[in-house]
Structure formats: structure tokens, C-alpha cells
Motif scaffolding. Structure first.
Motif, short mmCIF file in Angstrom:
data_model
loop_
_atom_site.label_atom_id
_atom_site.label_comp_id
_atom_site.label_asym_id
_atom_site.label_seq_id
_atom_site.Cartn_x
_atom_site.Cartn_y
_atom_site.Cartn_z
N GLN A 73 47.98 42.40 44.73
CA GLN A 73 48.81 41.86 45.55
C GLN A 73 47.90 40.38 45.87
OE1 GLN A 73 48.36 41.35 49.20
NE2 GLN A 73 50.15 40.60 49.96
N ARG A 74 46.66 40.55 46.19
CA ARG A 74 45.90 39.39 46.64
C ARG A 74 45.52 38.63 45.37
NH1 ARG A 74 41.85 41.33 51.49
NH2 ARG A 74 43.20 42.64 52.70
N ASP A 75 45.29 39.36 44.27
CA ASP A 75 45.11 38.80 43.19
C ASP A 75 46.20 37.47 42.80
OD1 ASP A 75 43.40 38.03 40.88
OD2 ASP A 75 44.66 39.09 39.54
N ALA A 76 47.33 38.25 42.85
CA ALA A 76 48.59 37.42 42.57
C ALA A 76 48.60 35.96 43.43
CB ALA A 76 49.68 38.11 42.63
N ALA A 77 48.18 36.25 44.73
CA ALA A 77 48.43 35.21 45.84
C ALA A 77 46.87 34.26 45.12
CB ALA A 77 47.75 35.61 47.12
N VAL A 78 45.80 34.71 45.09
CA VAL A 78 44.71 33.75 44.61
C VAL A 78 45.37 33.06 43.36
CG1 VAL A 78 42.42 33.55 43.38
CG2 VAL A 78 42.87 34.96 45.53
N VAL A 97 56.13 34.62 42.71
CA VAL A 97 54.76 35.63 42.25
C VAL A 97 54.55 36.31 43.58
CG1 VAL A 97 52.58 35.62 41.79
CG2 VAL A 97 54.14 34.16 40.60
N ARG A 98 54.51 35.69 44.66
CA ARG A 98 54.22 36.55 45.90
C ARG A 98 54.94 37.63 46.32
NH1 ARG A 98 50.57 32.11 49.86
NH2 ARG A 98 49.11 31.48 48.22
N ALA A 99 56.28 37.05 46.50
CA ALA A 99 57.06 37.96 46.78
C ALA A 99 57.19 39.35 45.73
CB ALA A 99 58.42 37.21 46.72
N LYS A 100 57.06 39.05 44.67
CA LYS A 100 57.09 40.14 43.66
C LYS A 100 55.89 41.14 44.23
CE LYS A 100 59.73 38.18 39.73
NZ LYS A 100 59.46 37.88 38.42
#
Length: 225
Positions: A100-105, A131-134
């Protein structure tokens, strides 16, 4: 490395080690260039170097093993483990939070200019949100309501410090709830037009006094101070 890259030959492990050394050297060069200060431009450069490293490693192994490496050895993973000490995630929970955090970055712009952060197009913003929602949905599914609440409350530096000093998780959760309640009450007092300035000051003092009493009971005098 062998723990992450299972079944890799000694030659492949040697090549990955060489790539790793070059990656660390580039990271150090970036730190030296900025004096350790990581603004948006420096962070973008760091992400670029990191992506290039993982792309090169992926040519030698599989996506699954690259992910295993990230989870075990990346700077991001090590920092996340520190951040989550109070939360004490299971392996499955850690993976979900990591993704989840990696997707945000990863959804951030890959470059910056001397004039400041990159301006994203409307399409890029929409993609970032998707991307963040998923990633958020996947994390919520793994954690469930109760653990998601604990994660939100305990993923902070101050709680990790208290956890390391021996404070039980139940006390940390109570402390987090007290903090939220006190801050909410304190924000509402200035908005109450029925109170005089003196009454507002007295109400704020009462919140502080009561909270400090509860802290002393919950943590003990020394930790409360």
C-alpha cells in the motif's frame, strides 16, 4: 541475498551483489550532493536510482524474487518495520502495508524540476488515485476493521518509543484514543460562541488537567512526564 533469490546460481548472486554495491554508491553520492537534505528533487532522483536497480535485478531473476528482496532488504522495508513496531504486524499484514505504501510512493512523479515539484496532468492524477484506491482496498481487506483501527492509531513514532519502553499494546490503544478525544475537544472549544474567552481558557485547562491525570494512571508518573 540467497534468502531472497532462492535457486539463483552463484554467478547470478555475484552479479546482483555488484549491482547492489553500485546502487549503494549512487545513493551515497546523492546524499553527499544534498548534504543529507532530501527535497522533492532529491527524492525523485533517489526513486529513479532505485527503479533502475530493481529493473537491472529483474533481468537476472523473477518479479517474485525482486519483491522478496524488497520486503527483506530495501531501505523502505527497514524503515517500515521501525514504523510498525507498536502495531506488530503479521507477515501477511506487513506485506499488505508495504504494498500500500509502495504504491503511494510509486504513483508520485518520477522527476522534478529546478522550479519545484512536477505538475501532473489530470490523467496522471486520476491514475494516481486509482493506484492508491486499489492499494488501500487491498490493505483494508487484509487488516479487517479492528486491525485497521489499530494500524491507524499506532503507526506513529511516539507509540513506537513507548512500545520499546515496555508499554502494553492495550495501554497504547487507550493512549491513542485519549489523544484523539482531547484534540477533538480542544478544537471544538474555540468554535463555541456561547463561551467567553475566560470560559474557553478554563475549558482548555480542564482538558489538559484531566488528560494529564489519566496519563499518569495509564503510563505512570515518569512516562507521563
Amino acid at each position: 541475498l540467497a534468502r531472497a533469490f532462492t535457486n539463483a546460481s552463484s554467478e547470478v548472486l555475484k552479479q546482483i551483489t555488484e549491482l547492489q554495491t553500485k546502487y549503494y554508491e549512487k545513493q551515497q553520492a546523492l546524499r553527499d550532493k544534498t548534504g543529507g537534505y532530501m527535497d522533492s528533487s532529491a527524492m525523485a532522483d533517489r526513486r529513479k536510482v532505485e527503479r533502475e536497480f530493481y529493473d537491472e535485478v529483474a533481468k537476472l531473476t523473477s518479479p517474485e524474487q525482486v519483491e522478496a528482496y524488497k520486503l527483506r532488504y530495501s531501505d523502505f522495508s527497514r524503515q517500515l518495520r521501525d514504523d510498525l513496531r507498536a502495531f506488530s504486524p503479521t507477515e501477511e499484514e506487513f506485506k499488505a502495508i508495504f504494498h500500500q505504501r509502495d504504491a503511494a510512493v510509486a504513483s508520485q512523479p518520477s522527476a522534478a524540476t529546478s522550479d519545484g515539484p512536477v505538475r501532473m496532468t489530470a490523467e496522471q492524477v486520476a491514475q494516481q488515485r486509482e493506484v492508491r484506491a486499489k492499494a488501500d482496498a487491498a490493505l483494508a481487506e487484509v487488516l479487517g476493521p479492528e486491525r485497521a483501527k489499530e494500524y491507524k492509531l499506532l503507526s506513529g513514532y511516539e507509540y513506537n518509543q513507548l512500545a520499546e519502553s515496555g508499554v502494553a499494546k492495550e495501554s497504547l490503544l487507550r493512549l491513542a484514543e485519549m489523544k484523539t478525544a482531547a484534540e477533538t475537544a480542544a478544537r471544538n472549544i474555540p468554535r463555541d460562541t456561547t463561551l467567553s474567552p475566560q470560559q474557553r481558557a478554563a475549558a482548555l485547562l480542564a482538558i489538559r488537567t484531566e488528560t494529564e491525570k489519566e496519563l499518569a494512571v495509564l503510563l505512570g508518573e515518569r512516562r507521563a512526564k
